[in-house]
Scaffold this motif. Structure first.
Motif, PDB file in Angstrom:
ATOM      1  N   VAL A  68     -28.035 -29.338 -16.928  1.00 31.08           N
ATOM      2  CA  VAL A  68     -28.888 -30.482 -16.628  1.00 31.08           C
ATOM      3  C   VAL A  68     -30.206 -30.030 -16.006  1.00 31.08           C
ATOM      4  CG1 VAL A  68     -29.081 -32.555 -15.178  1.00 31.08           C
ATOM      5  CG2 VAL A  68     -26.951 -32.072 -16.385  1.00 31.08           C
ATOM      6  N   ALA A  69     -30.147 -28.995 -15.179  1.00 30.11           N
ATOM      7  CA  ALA A  69     -31.337 -28.547 -14.442  1.00 30.11           C
ATOM      8  C   ALA A  69     -32.458 -28.076 -15.353  1.00 30.11           C
ATOM      9  CB  ALA A  69     -30.946 -27.433 -13.463  1.00 30.11           C
ATOM     10  N   ASP A  70     -32.122 -27.592 -16.553  1.00 30.31           N
ATOM     11  CA  ASP A  70     -33.146 -27.083 -17.466  1.00 30.31           C
ATOM     12  C   ASP A  70     -33.375 -27.983 -18.671  1.00 30.31           C
ATOM     13  OD1 ASP A  70     -33.816 -24.667 -16.100  1.00 30.31           O
ATOM     14  OD2 ASP A  70     -31.926 -23.796 -16.770  1.00 30.31           O
ATOM     15  N   ARG A  71     -32.384 -28.813 -19.028  1.00 30.15           N
ATOM     16  CA  ARG A  71     -32.495 -29.648 -20.232  1.00 30.15           C
ATOM     17  C   ARG A  71     -33.346 -30.894 -20.024  1.00 30.15           C
ATOM     18  NH1 ARG A  71     -27.181 -29.368 -23.713  1.00 30.15           N
ATOM     19  NH2 ARG A  71     -27.546 -31.588 -24.009  1.00 30.15           N
ATOM     20  N   HIS A  72     -33.544 -31.299 -18.778  1.00 29.40           N
ATOM     21  CA  HIS A  72     -34.262 -32.530 -18.484  1.00 29.40           C
ATOM     22  C   HIS A  72     -35.392 -32.246 -17.494  1.00 29.40           C
ATOM     23  CE1 HIS A  72     -31.142 -34.871 -20.509  1.00 29.40           C
ATOM     24  NE2 HIS A  72     -30.260 -34.122 -19.878  1.00 29.40           N
ATOM     25  N   PRO A  73     -36.438 -33.079 -17.490  1.00 26.27           N
ATOM     26  CA  PRO A  73     -37.515 -32.895 -16.512  1.00 26.27           C
ATOM     27  C   PRO A  73     -36.978 -32.883 -15.091  1.00 26.27           C
ATOM     28  CG  PRO A  73     -38.170 -34.480 -18.183  1.00 26.27           C
ATOM     29  CD  PRO A  73     -36.717 -34.179 -18.428  1.00 26.27           C
ATOM     30  N   ALA A  74     -37.455 -31.959 -14.297  1.00 22.31           N
ATOM     31  CA  ALA A  74     -36.886 -31.727 -12.964  1.00 22.31           C
ATOM     32  C   ALA A  74     -36.983 -32.960 -12.076  1.00 22.31           C
ATOM     33  CB  ALA A  74     -37.579 -30.536 -12.303  1.00 22.31           C
ATOM     34  N   ARG A  75     -38.143 -33.633 -12.102  1.00 18.92           N
ATOM     35  CA  ARG A  75     -38.298 -34.788 -11.225  1.00 18.92           C
ATOM     36  C   ARG A  75     -37.264 -35.857 -11.545  1.00 18.92           C
ATOM     37  NH1 ARG A  75     -43.888 -38.103 -11.080  1.00 18.92           N
ATOM     38  NH2 ARG A  75     -43.081 -38.829 -13.090  1.00 18.92           N
ATOM     39  N   ARG A  76     -37.035 -36.076 -12.837  1.00 17.41           N
ATOM     40  CA  ARG A  76     -36.048 -37.079 -13.233  1.00 17.41           C
ATOM     41  C   ARG A  76     -34.652 -36.703 -12.745  1.00 17.41           C
ATOM     42  NH1 ARG A  76     -35.800 -37.789 -19.426  1.00 17.41           N
ATOM     43  NH2 ARG A  76     -38.000 -38.258 -19.061  1.00 17.41           N
ATOM     44  N   VAL A  77     -34.289 -35.420 -12.873  1.00 15.86           N
ATOM     45  CA  VAL A  77     -32.966 -34.975 -12.416  1.00 15.86           C
ATOM     46  C   VAL A  77     -32.805 -35.204 -10.915  1.00 15.86           C
ATOM     47  CG1 VAL A  77     -31.462 -32.962 -12.149  1.00 15.86           C
ATOM     48  CG2 VAL A  77     -32.746 -33.287 -14.271  1.00 15.86           C
ATOM     49  N   LEU A  78     -33.831 -34.841 -10.147  1.00 17.85           N
ATOM     50  CA  LEU A  78     -33.753 -34.981  -8.692  1.00 17.85           C
ATOM     51  C   LEU A  78     -33.604 -36.443  -8.284  1.00 17.85           C
ATOM     52  CD1 LEU A  78     -36.510 -32.420  -7.633  1.00 17.85           C
ATOM     53  CD2 LEU A  78     -34.039 -32.117  -7.480  1.00 17.85           C
ATOM     54  N   VAL A  79     -34.395 -37.309  -8.877  1.00 19.64           N
ATOM     55  CA  VAL A  79     -34.342 -38.728  -8.509  1.00 19.64           C
ATOM     56  C   VAL A  79     -32.998 -39.336  -8.907  1.00 19.64           C
ATOM     57  CG1 VAL A  79     -35.363 -40.995  -8.964  1.00 19.64           C
ATOM     58  CG2 VAL A  79     -36.843 -39.013  -8.582  1.00 19.64           C
ATOM     59  N   PHE A  92     -35.099 -12.551  -6.979  1.00 23.87           N
ATOM     60  CA  PHE A  92     -34.343 -13.445  -7.848  1.00 23.87           C
ATOM     61  C   PHE A  92     -35.278 -14.272  -8.729  1.00 23.87           C
ATOM     62  CE2 PHE A  92     -31.506 -17.130  -8.685  1.00 23.87           C
ATOM     63  CZ  PHE A  92     -30.424 -16.433  -9.187  1.00 23.87           C
ATOM     64  N   VAL A  93     -36.302 -14.869  -8.128  1.00 24.25           N
ATOM     65  CA  VAL A  93     -37.212 -15.695  -8.919  1.00 24.25           C
ATOM     66  C   VAL A  93     -38.026 -14.840  -9.877  1.00 24.25           C
ATOM     67  CG1 VAL A  93     -39.213 -15.662  -7.367  1.00 24.25           C
ATOM     68  CG2 VAL A  93     -38.753 -17.695  -8.738  1.00 24.25           C
ATOM     69  N   ARG A  94     -38.200 -13.569  -9.562  1.00 22.54           N
ATOM     70  CA  ARG A  94     -38.948 -12.661 -10.430  1.00 22.54           C
ATOM     71  C   ARG A  94     -38.103 -12.195 -11.611  1.00 22.54           C
ATOM     72  NH1 ARG A  94     -40.431  -7.653  -7.173  1.00 22.54           N
ATOM     73  NH2 ARG A  94     -41.685  -9.185  -6.018  1.00 22.54           N
ATOM     74  N   ASP A  95     -36.804 -12.012 -11.397  1.00 23.15           N
ATOM     75  CA  ASP A  95     -35.954 -11.428 -12.433  1.00 23.15           C
ATOM     76  C   ASP A  95     -35.318 -12.455 -13.370  1.00 23.15           C
ATOM     77  OD1 ASP A  95     -36.491  -8.935 -11.493  1.00 23.15           O
ATOM     78  OD2 ASP A  95     -34.592  -8.627 -10.462  1.00 23.15           O
ATOM     79  N   VAL A  96     -35.202 -13.708 -12.943  1.00 20.72           N
ATOM     80  CA  VAL A  96     -34.552 -14.716 -13.785  1.00 20.72           C
ATOM     81  C   VAL A  96     -35.576 -15.291 -14.764  1.00 20.72           C
ATOM     82  CG1 VAL A  96     -33.420 -16.966 -13.802  1.00 20.72           C
ATOM     83  CG2 VAL A  96     -32.859 -15.310 -12.024  1.00 20.72           C
ATOM     84  N   PRO A  97     -35.276 -15.307 -16.069  1.00 20.47           N
ATOM     85  CA  PRO A  97     -36.208 -15.903 -17.029  1.00 20.47           C
ATOM     86  C   PRO A  97     -36.461 -17.378 -16.702  1.00 20.47           C
ATOM     87  CG  PRO A  97     -34.474 -14.668 -18.157  1.00 20.47           C
ATOM     88  CD  PRO A  97     -34.082 -14.743 -16.716  1.00 20.47           C
ATOM     89  N   GLN A  98     -37.666 -17.846 -16.927  1.00 17.16           N
ATOM     90  CA  GLN A  98     -38.033 -19.207 -16.536  1.00 17.16           C
ATOM     91  C   GLN A  98     -37.162 -20.247 -17.214  1.00 17.16           C
ATOM     92  OE1 GLN A  98     -42.156 -20.104 -17.018  1.00 17.16           O
ATOM     93  NE2 GLN A  98     -41.989 -22.157 -16.153  1.00 17.16           N
ATOM     94  N   GLU A  99     -36.782 -20.017 -18.492  1.00 15.61           N
ATOM     95  CA  GLU A  99     -35.991 -21.014 -19.205  1.00 15.61           C
ATOM     96  C   GLU A  99     -34.560 -21.120 -18.674  1.00 15.61           C
ATOM     97  OE1 GLU A  99     -35.770 -17.122 -21.522  1.00 15.61           O
ATOM     98  OE2 GLU A  99     -37.292 -18.319 -20.481  1.00 15.61           O
ATOM     99  N   LEU A 100     -34.127 -20.135 -17.871  1.00 17.70           N
ATOM    100  CA  LEU A 100     -32.788 -20.168 -17.270  1.00 17.70           C
ATOM    101  C   LEU A 100     -32.835 -20.394 -15.763  1.00 17.70           C
ATOM    102  CD1 LEU A 100     -31.035 -17.176 -19.104  1.00 17.70           C
ATOM    103  CD2 LEU A 100     -30.664 -19.613 -19.496  1.00 17.70           C
ATOM    104  N   ARG A 101     -34.027 -20.635 -15.236  1.00 13.70           N
ATOM    105  CA  ARG A 101     -34.186 -20.667 -13.783  1.00 13.70           C
ATOM    106  C   ARG A 101     -33.354 -21.774 -13.138  1.00 13.70           C
ATOM    107  NH1 ARG A 101     -40.221 -20.072 -12.175  1.00 13.70           N
ATOM    108  NH2 ARG A 101     -39.787 -17.908 -12.769  1.00 13.70           N
ATOM    109  N   GLY A 102     -33.355 -22.963 -13.716  1.00 16.45           N
ATOM    110  CA  GLY A 102     -32.588 -24.060 -13.137  1.00 16.45           C
ATOM    111  C   GLY A 102     -31.103 -23.772 -13.126  1.00 16.45           C
ATOM    112  N   ARG A 103     -30.570 -23.241 -14.230  1.00 12.23           N
ATOM    113  CA  ARG A 103     -29.143 -22.932 -14.302  1.00 12.23           C
ATOM    114  C   ARG A 103     -28.775 -21.820 -13.325  1.00 12.23           C
ATOM    115  NH1 ARG A 103     -28.238 -23.739 -20.697  1.00 12.23           N
ATOM    116  NH2 ARG A 103     -30.283 -24.616 -21.100  1.00 12.23           N
TER     117      ARG A 103
END
Length: 438
Positions: free
Chosen positions: A91-102, A350-361
């Protein structure tokens, strides 16, 4: 109607008004408007969560008179974390972050509102508590990834993460006191209404205080399958896997004194006051260590000391083998807590080594694993204390934890040479080189 995603843009660094010195340390983070909204929302939701834990535990005990069910209402805040963190991480990467948080905030507010309903059965209260715990890692992981969007993946991200951890530790110190005080004035059900209000306020701040951003990745297939595939991708990277273990393993051992604080205080004859001090010492040390490292150390220095601190942070627990009194025990816990400043260096890696597309997961998995491993550590500490006693159990956690941390630090240096401490050497002058040739 779905929102159209905005193109990703890089936010400019905050500019100081003419004549004013640029902000330094943590002040630089608060200069970012979006972060102020995220920070305030986190503060409100953390206080609400702590109050709800106390109120729900008291409510269940009032309804049943069962210490077991009352404790279970509290423990259920930890157990389902792994479920949400692995099966719903996508969910963290499949949907816009703001929407997930709200949406997560609104779901939590709805669950707590249902708890307030008169006549709600105990099974329903416990089930709603589980839903909160399942949603929590998704919210936390998405918020961590959002910080990288708001602050970038450099030093501002590290300082922002540090501030959110400080809020979490402070909420444990302040929230339980406020919750207990609140329950002397209102009933547990009315106290739960405070949590509903804090979740709604958090949702409002995040909705109107943060910018709309597109989803990081395009999901394929069912959510659970996609989440599990993402978890496998994260864990398949040896560098990221080692960093996750560096985040998880030290807390598994560091919770031993807190888990055993009640019997230890009883053995010292310290009473409830001593118990409260023992419970507060480790968080106070953690807050002090993070504040010092974030405000006084340069980014390169924080990275350079991260692995040495990982290896040293549990060593103070060895002092428990000498059966220290209350004052020395508090000092040992303060020093051990201060050592947790190593997390600032790990955050940067951690934030440097994790690919951006997997960052939320990845960050959802990090949160879920951290909460789960602490629950495991508490259970193991209790089992060990049954066999060898409380002081020996804490000292054993310090010894075994130090060995595990040292092995992980060595593994981290093997997987990524950039984790090696930087050794500065004096540049040779031309005359020195001539003298050597002569």
């Amino acid at each position: 109607m779905p929102e159209e995603p905005e193109p990703a843009t890089t936010l400019p660094a905050p500019v100081s008004p003419p004549g004013n010195p640029p902000p330094t340390g943590y002040a630089r983070v608060f200069a970012v408007r979006e972060f102020r909204a995220v920070f305030t929302a986190h503060l409100l939701s953390m206080l609400g969560v702590v109050v709800s834990e106390i109120a729900l535990s008291v409510l269940v005990y009032d309804l049943t008179g069962s210490p077991l069910l009352s404790a279970l209402a509290f423990a259920l805040g930890f157990l389902p974390y792994l479920v949400g963190g692995t099966l719903l991480a996508g969910v963290a990467d499949r949907h816009p972050a703001r929407r997930v948080l709200v949406v997560c905030d609104l779901v939590c507010a709805g669950c707590v509102a249902l708890m307030v309903t008169p006549g709600a059965p105990i099974a329903a209260l416990l089930a709603l508590r589980c839903v909160l715990a399942v949603v929590s890692p998704v919210f936390s992981g998405t918020r961590m990834a959002t910080l990288a969007d708001v602050l970038g993946d450099g030093d501002l991200f590290v300082l922002g993460r540090s501030l959110l951890r400080i809020v979490a530790q402070s909420a444990l110190l302040v929230g339980y006191g406020l919750g207990g005080l609140l329950l002397t004035v209102v009933s547990p059900r009315h106290a739960l209404l405070v949590t509903v209000a804090t979740f709604l306020a958090s949702a409002t701040l995040l909705r109107f205080g943060t910018r709309r951003r597109p989803a990081r990745a395009r999901g394929t297939g069912a959510l659970v399958g996609d989440s599990l595939r993402g978890a496998r991708q994260v864990l398949a990277d040896r560098r990221v896997r080692t960093l996750l273990l560096l985040f998880w393993v030290p807390p598994m051992f560091s919770v031993a004194p807190e888990a055993l604080a009640a019997p230890y205080a009883d053995g010292l004859g310290a009473g409830s006051t001593g118990l409260g001090l023992l419970m507060c010492a480790l968080p106070v040390g953690t807050i002090a260590g993070e504040l010092y490292a974030g405000a006084r150390l340069r980014p390169a220095t924080r990275e350079r000391v991260a692995l040495p601190l990982v290896c040293l942070t549990l060593l103070p627990y060895l002092g428990y083998a000498l059966h220290p009194g209350l004052a020395v025990s508090l000092l040992l816990l303060l020093v051990a807590g201060a050592g947790s400043a190593y997390t600032l260096g790990l955050d940067q890696w951690f934030v440097r080594d994790v690919p951006q597309e997997l960052r939320g997961r990845a960050m959802t998995l990090l949160t879920a694993g951290l909460m789960t491993i602490q629950g495991v550590g508490m259970a193991l500490a209790g089992a060990a204390a049954e066999v060898v006693g409380v002081p020996a159990a804490v000292a054993g956690a310090g010894a075994l934890g130090t060995v595990c941390c040292a092995l992980l630090a060595l593994q981290a240096r093997r997987t990524n040479p950039s984790y090696e401490p930087v050794v500065r050497t004096r540049r040779k002058r031309p005359e020195d080189r001539k003298a050597r040739r002569g």
